[in-house]
Design a protein around this motif. Structure first.
Motif, PDB file in Angstrom:
ATOM      1  N   PRO A 216       0.803  -1.223   0.000  1.00  0.00           N
ATOM      2  CA  PRO A 216       0.000   0.000   0.000  1.00  0.00           C
ATOM      3  C   PRO A 216       0.838   1.276   0.000  1.00  0.00           C
ATOM      4  CG  PRO A 216      -0.129  -1.108   2.130  1.00  0.00           C
ATOM      5  CD  PRO A 216       0.547  -2.051   1.189  1.00  0.00           C
ATOM      6  N   GLU A 217       2.026   1.242   0.634  1.00  0.00           N
ATOM      7  CA  GLU A 217       2.884   2.427   0.645  1.00  0.00           C
ATOM      8  C   GLU A 217       3.436   2.701  -0.755  1.00  0.00           C
ATOM      9  OE1 GLU A 217       6.590   4.282   3.287  1.00  0.00           O
ATOM     10  OE2 GLU A 217       5.745   2.312   3.764  1.00  0.00           O
ATOM     11  N   LEU A 218       3.848   1.626  -1.434  1.00  0.00           N
ATOM     12  CA  LEU A 218       4.324   1.765  -2.813  1.00  0.00           C
ATOM     13  C   LEU A 218       3.213   2.263  -3.733  1.00  0.00           C
ATOM     14  CD1 LEU A 218       6.726   1.237  -4.780  1.00  0.00           C
ATOM     15  CD2 LEU A 218       5.783  -1.061  -5.118  1.00  0.00           C
ATOM     16  N   GLU A 219       1.977   1.932  -3.392  1.00  0.00           N
ATOM     17  CA  GLU A 219       0.827   2.347  -4.196  1.00  0.00           C
ATOM     18  C   GLU A 219       0.405   3.789  -3.904  1.00  0.00           C
ATOM     19  OE1 GLU A 219      -0.421   0.717  -6.573  1.00  0.00           O
ATOM     20  OE2 GLU A 219      -0.238  -1.436  -6.239  1.00  0.00           O
TER      21      GLU A 219
ATOM     22  N   SER B 109      -1.043   6.888   2.253  1.00  0.00           N
ATOM     23  CA  SER B 109      -0.313   7.443   3.389  1.00  0.00           C
ATOM     24  C   SER B 109      -0.347   6.465   4.567  1.00  0.00           C
ATOM     25  CB  SER B 109      -0.936   8.767   3.817  1.00  0.00           C
ATOM     26  OG  SER B 109      -2.223   8.541   4.399  1.00  0.00           O
ATOM     27  N   HIS B 110       0.511   6.692   5.547  1.00  0.00           N
ATOM     28  CA  HIS B 110       0.536   5.832   6.729  1.00  0.00           C
ATOM     29  C   HIS B 110      -0.794   5.894   7.466  1.00  0.00           C
ATOM     30  CE1 HIS B 110       4.715   4.729   6.366  1.00  0.00           C
ATOM     31  NE2 HIS B 110       5.072   6.000   6.229  1.00  0.00           N
ATOM     32  N   ARG B 111      -1.416   7.056   7.490  1.00  0.00           N
ATOM     33  CA  ARG B 111      -2.710   7.184   8.156  1.00  0.00           C
ATOM     34  C   ARG B 111      -3.786   6.407   7.397  1.00  0.00           C
ATOM     35  NH1 ARG B 111      -3.254  13.505  10.202  1.00  0.00           N
ATOM     36  NH2 ARG B 111      -1.568  13.420  11.765  1.00  0.00           N
ATOM     37  N   GLN B 112      -3.743   6.483   6.071  1.00  0.00           N
ATOM     38  CA  GLN B 112      -4.715   5.727   5.282  1.00  0.00           C
ATOM     39  C   GLN B 112      -4.524   4.225   5.477  1.00  0.00           C
ATOM     40  OE1 GLN B 112      -3.671   7.562   1.486  1.00  0.00           O
ATOM     41  NE2 GLN B 112      -5.777   8.335   1.296  1.00  0.00           N
ATOM     42  N   ILE B 113      -3.281   3.800   5.507  1.00  0.00           N
ATOM     43  CA  ILE B 113      -2.992   2.376   5.672  1.00  0.00           C
ATOM     44  C   ILE B 113      -3.500   1.878   7.020  1.00  0.00           C
ATOM     45  CG2 ILE B 113      -1.129   0.679   5.899  1.00  0.00           C
ATOM     46  CD1 ILE B 113       0.459   2.493   3.895  1.00  0.00           C
ATOM     47  N   ARG B 114      -3.329   2.694   8.055  1.00  0.00           N
ATOM     48  CA  ARG B 114      -3.788   2.288   9.381  1.00  0.00           C
ATOM     49  C   ARG B 114      -5.312   2.272   9.453  1.00  0.00           C
ATOM     50  NH1 ARG B 114      -2.908   5.431  15.137  1.00  0.00           N
ATOM     51  NH2 ARG B 114      -3.762   3.802  16.473  1.00  0.00           N
TER      52      ARG B 114
ATOM     53  N   SER C  80      -8.904  -4.688   1.972  1.00  0.00           N
ATOM     54  CA  SER C  80      -9.825  -4.661   0.832  1.00  0.00           C
ATOM     55  C   SER C  80     -10.141  -3.226   0.420  1.00  0.00           C
ATOM     56  CB  SER C  80     -11.112  -5.421   1.163  1.00  0.00           C
ATOM     57  OG  SER C  80     -11.788  -4.822   2.248  1.00  0.00           O
ATOM     58  N   THR C  81     -10.304  -2.341   1.389  1.00  0.00           N
ATOM     59  CA  THR C  81     -10.556  -0.933   1.082  1.00  0.00           C
ATOM     60  C   THR C  81      -9.348  -0.305   0.393  1.00  0.00           C
ATOM     61  OG1 THR C  81     -11.907  -0.843   3.082  1.00  0.00           O
ATOM     62  CG2 THR C  81     -11.358   1.253   2.062  1.00  0.00           C
ATOM     63  N   GLN C  82      -8.155  -0.647   0.858  1.00  0.00           N
ATOM     64  CA  GLN C  82      -6.943  -0.153   0.217  1.00  0.00           C
ATOM     65  C   GLN C  82      -6.913  -0.548  -1.264  1.00  0.00           C
ATOM     66  OE1 GLN C  82      -3.545  -1.590   2.423  1.00  0.00           O
ATOM     67  NE2 GLN C  82      -4.374  -0.867   4.385  1.00  0.00           N
ATOM     68  N   LEU C  83      -7.228  -1.820  -1.538  1.00  0.00           N
ATOM     69  CA  LEU C  83      -7.241  -2.287  -2.924  1.00  0.00           C
ATOM     70  C   LEU C  83      -8.269  -1.523  -3.752  1.00  0.00           C
ATOM     71  CD1 LEU C  83      -6.938  -6.140  -2.357  1.00  0.00           C
ATOM     72  CD2 LEU C  83      -5.316  -4.744  -3.633  1.00  0.00           C
ATOM     73  N   ALA C  84      -9.444  -1.305  -3.176  1.00  0.00           N
ATOM     74  CA  ALA C  84     -10.501  -0.597  -3.908  1.00  0.00           C
ATOM     75  C   ALA C  84     -10.080   0.830  -4.239  1.00  0.00           C
ATOM     76  CB  ALA C  84     -11.792  -0.598  -3.086  1.00  0.00           C
ATOM     77  N   VAL C  85      -9.506   1.528  -3.283  1.00  0.00           N
ATOM     78  CA  VAL C  85      -9.095   2.916  -3.500  1.00  0.00           C
ATOM     79  C   VAL C  85      -7.988   3.001  -4.548  1.00  0.00           C
ATOM     80  CG1 VAL C  85      -7.953   4.895  -2.404  1.00  0.00           C
ATOM     81  CG2 VAL C  85      -9.863   3.758  -1.250  1.00  0.00           C
TER      82      VAL C  85
END
Length: 421
Positions: free
Chosen positions: A57-60, A63-68, A73-78
């Motif tokens: 997710p960081e490479l994508e 942000s660290h806040r978004q990752i936390r 699944s939400t990370q993949l969707a975004v």
């Protein structure tokens, strides 16, 4: 007249590749991306293989806040939504926000984070009484599935209708179907739609172990997913996501957008029969196919490629073969049919959208992806399931189908808009 619906942007994160191009390269080469589970220690499980995404997710760019805050699944969707928006070339800043909608599908939503937080709260199941002081401040985001489409809406600036569709393995198709209706009715002019699921977590793997739906071919992960093969013994669980920019076709043409495909027909049925069982005649899936073709004004003989559900379970592949014969008649024996689950596994609610991405790219490049690992076709699966090798051929109309626990049966038709009219 209803507005016509164009696909102008595609974003994909699936096993074996990062992004739309790597995904399509994997499929057209007939390579598989299934492997031994590495996301947790699966040594005690019946099925220990999966289709995992190599996702950082960081490479994508998260942000660290978004990752936390966001579940995987939400990370993949975004991330997929961002790719789809960039691919579309649409200036979202100049599009009225209330004219942009979001429709997201998922079967198990934030199962990954929910299980992780349960283990923290209960000290790995040791404590019956949980100390709330150990609760994540983001637990609401994991507990409420509607947070996932909300995150996508925030990422793209959508202020129109925002919806979560969760009806098992047809979620990815049904989320797109809902978005199409919003555009057809003129409720929105643009929709960001698709699905994401990350079910490779102990509780989900255990659920499918219990009903013996997944493969036990643990010694050969790359060849474990075998749709329509005589030796198939269950599906390979996977994760992934695909998101699309859908637009009113006239608006897309006016701005000179590249149109991958037009979604011309969609229908869904329920068999009201059994939670996991399927009738052998395939009637409900055949009915969904018939309605989707009728809405597209397409005769069965005009279908050039069928993207099968093709999970690799004994009963699904048999049921689906019967449905194709029932709905397409004699043409079922002539049209090429394939299952990309043979290469990327079955990502539950996400797979329908991932398969629509494959269908749109097949139309775009005039290539039928193969069914990998199909060396010994099952006698009851006696149609042209495109074994092992992709085919170049003329494609103007594609049918994609999905089948899910609970009895859900969905069909969607994609066409070359220049041929559709």
């Amino acid at each position: 007249m209803p507005h016509r619906v164009a696909i102008t942007g595609i974003g994909v994160r699936a096993p074996g590749g990062r992004g739309r191009k790597e995904f399509w390269d994997l499929l057209t080469s007939g390579r598989t991306a299934t492997r031994a589970i590495s996301l947790f220690d699966a040594g005690a499980f019946r099925s220990r293989v999966a289709g995992e995404c190599d996702f950082d997710p960081e490479l994508e760019g998260l942000s660290h806040r978004q990752i936390r805050r966001m579940d995987r699944s939400t990370q993949l969707a975004v991330v997929c939504a961002r790719e789809a928006v960039a691919d579309s070339g649409l200036d979202f800043a100049s599009t009225p926000p209330h004219r942009v909608g979001v429709s997201l599908g998922s079967a198990v939503a934030a199962a990954t984070s929910l299980e992780r937080e349960y283990l923290v709260l209960s000290d790995s199941g040791r404590d019956w009484l949980a100390d709330h002081h150990h609760l994540s401040p983001h637990m609401f985001d994991y507990l409420t599935p509607g947070v996932e489409p909300a995150e996508v809406a925030w990422a793209v600036g959508a202020e129109g209708p925002v919806t979560m569709v969760s009806d098992g393995c047809t979620s990815g198709l049904d989320a797109l179907g809902h978005a199409c209706r919003l555009i057809q009715r003129g409720t929105v002019s643009v929709a960001v739609a698709g699905a994401a699921d990350t079910p490779i977590t102990p509780i989900v793997v255990a659920c499918f172990d219990a009903i013996k739906a997944t493969t036990t071919r643990n010694d050969d992960p790359e060849h474990a997913s075998r749709p329509f093969d005589r030796t198939r013994d269950g599906f390979v669980l996977a994760e992934g996501a695909a998101m699309f920019v859908l637009e009113d076709l006239d608006g897309a043409r006016a701005r000179g957008a590249h149109v991958y495909a037009e979604i011309t027909g969609y229908a869904t049925r329920l068999n009201a029969y059994h939670m996991t069982g399927l009738k052998t005649d395939g009637r409900e899936m055949a009915e969904a196919i018939g309605v989707a073709l009728d809405r597209s004004r397409v005769a069965p003989a005009d279908v050039h490629y069928v993207n099968a559900h093709g999970s690799g379970t004994k009963q699904n592949d048999r049921h689906e073969t019967a449905a194709f014969k029932r709905s397409l008649g004699d043409h079922a024996r002539r049209v090429p049919i394939s299952s990309i689950k043979s290469m990327v596994g079955h990502s539950l609610g996400a797979i329908g959208s991932i398969e629509i991405a494959a269908c749109a790219l097949a139309l775009n490049d005039q290539i039928v992806p193969p069914t990998a690992n199909l060396h010994e076709p099952a006698p009851e699966c006696d149609l042209d399931y495109v074994p092992l090798t992709a085919r170049e051929q003329e494609i103007d109309t594609v049918l994609s189908v999905g089948s899910g626990f609970g009895g859900f049966q969905t069909a969607m038709v994609l066409r070359n808009p220049e041929v559709a009219g």
